[in-house]
Design an enzyme around this catalytic site. Structure first.
Site, PDB file in Angstrom:
ATOM      1  N   GLU A   1      -6.339  17.930 -36.137  1.00 38.94           N
ATOM      2  CA  GLU A   1      -8.455  17.061 -35.099  1.00 38.94           C
ATOM      3  C   GLU A   1      -7.662  15.767 -34.671  1.00 38.94           C
ATOM      4  O   GLU A   1      -8.593  15.972 -33.087  1.00 38.94           O
ATOM      5  CB  GLU A   1      -8.303  16.384 -36.544  1.00 38.94           C
ATOM      6  CG  GLU A   1      -8.992  17.383 -38.037  1.00 38.94           C
ATOM      7  CD  GLU A   1      -9.577  16.914 -39.156  1.00 38.94           C
ATOM      8  OE1 GLU A   1     -10.006  17.570 -40.122  1.00 38.94           O
ATOM      9  OE2 GLU A   1      -9.012  15.674 -39.152  1.00 38.94           O
TER      10      GLU A   1
ATOM     11  N   SER B   1      -5.720  11.950 -48.925  1.00 40.03           N
ATOM     12  CA  SER B   1      -6.952  11.319 -48.876  1.00 40.03           C
ATOM     13  C   SER B   1      -6.065   9.911 -49.498  1.00 40.03           C
ATOM     14  O   SER B   1      -5.916  10.128 -50.373  1.00 40.03           O
ATOM     15  CB  SER B   1      -7.706  11.813 -49.976  1.00 40.03           C
ATOM     16  OG  SER B   1      -8.827  10.882 -49.936  1.00 40.03           O
TER      17      SER B   1
ATOM     18  N   GLN C   1      -6.682   1.012  -7.529  1.00 42.50           N
ATOM     19  CA  GLN C   1      -5.451   0.491  -8.829  1.00 42.50           C
ATOM     20  C   GLN C   1      -6.178   0.516 -10.184  1.00 42.50           C
ATOM     21  O   GLN C   1      -5.363   0.952 -11.534  1.00 42.50           O
ATOM     22  CB  GLN C   1      -6.077  -1.511  -8.768  1.00 42.50           C
ATOM     23  CG  GLN C   1      -4.944  -1.704  -9.694  1.00 42.50           C
ATOM     24  CD  GLN C   1      -4.788  -3.049  -9.861  1.00 42.50           C
ATOM     25  OE1 GLN C   1      -4.425  -3.773  -8.835  1.00 42.50           O
ATOM     26  NE2 GLN C   1      -5.695  -4.203 -10.588  1.00 42.50           N
TER      27      GLN C   1
ATOM     28  N   HIS D   1     -18.027  35.218 -32.051  1.00 39.01           N
ATOM     29  CA  HIS D   1     -18.950  34.232 -32.216  1.00 39.01           C
ATOM     30  C   HIS D   1     -19.141  34.387 -33.069  1.00 39.01           C
ATOM     31  O   HIS D   1     -19.467  33.841 -34.611  1.00 39.01           O
ATOM     32  CB  HIS D   1     -20.678  35.601 -32.201  1.00 39.01           C
ATOM     33  CG  HIS D   1     -21.103  36.173 -31.374  1.00 39.01           C
ATOM     34  ND1 HIS D   1     -21.711  35.157 -30.378  1.00 39.01           N
ATOM     35  CD2 HIS D   1     -21.025  37.497 -30.208  1.00 39.01           C
ATOM     36  CE1 HIS D   1     -21.677  35.729 -29.189  1.00 39.01           C
ATOM     37  NE2 HIS D   1     -20.905  37.139 -29.335  1.00 39.01           N
TER      38      HIS D   1
ATOM     39  N   ASN E   1      -5.094  16.840 -44.621  1.00 38.50           N
ATOM     40  CA  ASN E   1      -5.931  17.107 -44.126  1.00 38.50           C
ATOM     41  C   ASN E   1      -5.376  17.728 -42.559  1.00 38.50           C
ATOM     42  O   ASN E   1      -3.577  16.699 -43.179  1.00 38.50           O
ATOM     43  CB  ASN E   1      -6.843  15.776 -43.625  1.00 38.50           C
ATOM     44  CG  ASN E   1      -7.677  15.085 -45.466  1.00 38.50           C
ATOM     45  OD1 ASN E   1      -8.130  16.262 -45.901  1.00 38.50           O
ATOM     46  ND2 ASN E   1      -7.579  14.052 -45.478  1.00 38.50           N
TER      47      ASN E   1
ATOM     48  N   ASN F   1       0.794  -1.614   0.247  1.00 40.30           N
ATOM     49  CA  ASN F   1      -0.069  -0.308  -0.508  1.00 40.30           C
ATOM     50  C   ASN F   1       1.487   1.442  -0.085  1.00 40.30           C
ATOM     51  O   ASN F   1       0.276   2.108  -0.889  1.00 40.30           O
ATOM     52  CB  ASN F   1      -1.101  -0.383   1.467  1.00 40.30           C
ATOM     53  CG  ASN F   1      -2.108  -0.946   1.132  1.00 40.30           C
ATOM     54  OD1 ASN F   1      -2.016  -1.501   0.459  1.00 40.30           O
ATOM     55  ND2 ASN F   1      -2.718  -1.252   2.211  1.00 40.30           N
TER      56      ASN F   1
END
Length: 412
Positions: free
Chosen positions: A272, A259, A304, A146, A267, A100
């Site tokens: 992402e 791609s 644990q 915004h 990409n 412990n």
């Protein structure tokens, strides 16, 4: 073999039970070696280990640390495996100690190291951002509220906002690291030991708390969750800026993918995936807090469950910050596109209203007059984006290089 087989007379657990109970804690190995050596030194000081046995323990622990998992037999946890791998001295080295306080000590050492590693990686990203902010100190761009164009700022000013978020993350990891400093050794299973062992440096004040406390792990996971929240916002903006609709940046080949079907695609996978990992980081913190909330003192095997989320968080932090640092470092800025966007005349509507205020017009009247001009399509800006930026000093965008210098000094 288990460390508690004396109680059961060597009876074997059912394989299904043993598999369920086995700890996935191999990452603790070097930290458990460090904690075990500290405990061996306490045993030596108390006369329980001889000089030769302490040397044997030190050599054995060095060997185990160097060889890693290859030095260990399969056991129910890494602590048992290390004791068995030490041979005869291992049968003496657990005196005055429980798994412990042993695991609590090793885990604190692990989390402290993870905090230092995270802080170093966060700082590396901030330094790259500071270099980019300095280079783009005068690159005008629209500021947004915004997600609508609001007022002109500079790219350097925007990047410095990212630096401020990361600077707070740096402090959170430093705080979490400080929380790992107290040492649980001496607490035993829950109530200490009758053996007269010297206290380790920084020993915790209460034995029950020493073996049960996992606040330091929650502090680390909170810092990780906040970090990924910030990295997610950064990733989202990079994804937006790299679209054809914004076109503010071009993805570098060092940190972008293509791609499998569409030949033209590039990409922002780094941004992402970083954004996606924020939810996982938040979930790890939530999971640990839920596990901790109902555990009675002192130790229960629920604890644990503290290690897998911390191990995973450390891996994600290391990989995400490393990849994102490359993406930010190599990102190509389209200054012409930014300049064109910053030249939108309505970005200077607030400047026009404030010019009227300087002439004595109440602000609400000035606001309504300029709003009417914008609505009727007759608004004429009072100057340029550069003029507007220069007029708004700290904490605004008018003094980016001074802000960069201050940030460098502050972040060291």
């Amino acid at each position: 073999m288990t460390l508690w087989s004396g109680r059961t007379g060597g009876a074997q657990l059912a394989p299904e039970v043993a598999e369920f109970l086995r700890g996935d804690d191999a990452e603790l190995l070097p930290y458990d070696c460090e904690g075990t050596l500290l405990h061996a030194q306490r045993l030596h000081a108390a006369g329980i280990l001889t000089d030769e046995e302490l040397d044997e323990a030190r050599r054995g622990l060095d060997r185990i640390r160097d060889e890693g998992a290859a030095a260990l037999e399969e056991s129910e946890d890494v602590h048992t495996a290390i004791e068995l791998a030490l041979g005869p001295v291992g049968r003496k080295i657990h005196a005055g100690r429980s798994r412990n306080d042993q695991v609590a000590t090793a885990f604190r050492l692990y989390v402290g190291d993870a905090c230092r590693e995270a802080a170093a990686a966060v700082r590396e990203l901030t330094l790259v951002l500071l270099d980019r902010a300095d280079a783009e100190a005068e690159t005008a761009m629209p500021g947004y509220t915004h997600l609508q164009r609001a007022q002109p700022v500079t790219l350097g000013h925007h990047l410095l906002a990212w630096v401020e978020m990361l600077a707070r993350d740096l402090e959170r990891f430093r705080f979490a690291q400080a929380q790992t400093a107290p040492v649980p050794l001496g607490a035993g299973a829950l109530a200490g030991s009758s053996l007269a062992l010297p206290a380790p440096p920084g020993q915790m004040r209460n034995s029950l708390d020493a073996v049960a406390d996992r606040d330091f792990a929650a502090d680390y996971l909170y810092a990780a969750a906040m970090l990924f929240g910030h990295l997610s916002r950064i990733g989202e903006e990079l994804c937006l800026w790299a679209t054809a609709e914004f076109g503010f940046v071009r993805l570098p080949l060092s940190a972008a993918t293509g791609s499998s079907m569409m030949p033209q695609k590039l990409n922002p996978d780094v941004a992402e995936l970083t954004r996606g990992k924020a939810g996982t980081a938040i979930g790890r913190l939530t999971g640990l807090l839920a596990a901790l909330k109902g555990i009675p003192l002192a130790y229960d095997l629920d604890l644990q469950e503290d290690k897998p989320p911390v191990f995973a968080a450390r891996r994600d932090i290391r990989l995400a910050l490393g990849a994102l640092t490359i993406l930010v470092r190599d990102l190509e800025v389209d200054r012409e596109r930014l300049s064109a966007a910053a030249s939108d005349p309505v970005l200077l509507a607030t400047d026009a209203a404030e010019a009227l205020v300087r002439g004595g017009t109440p602000f609400r009247d000035a606001h309504e007059q300029v709003a009417a001009q914008v609505r009727e399509g007759v608004f004429s800006p009072p100057g340029s984006a550069a003029d507007s930026i220069a007029a708004r000093g700290a904490p605004g965008p008018g003094a980016v290089r001074a802000a960069v210098a201050e940030a460098r000094a502050r972040l060291g």
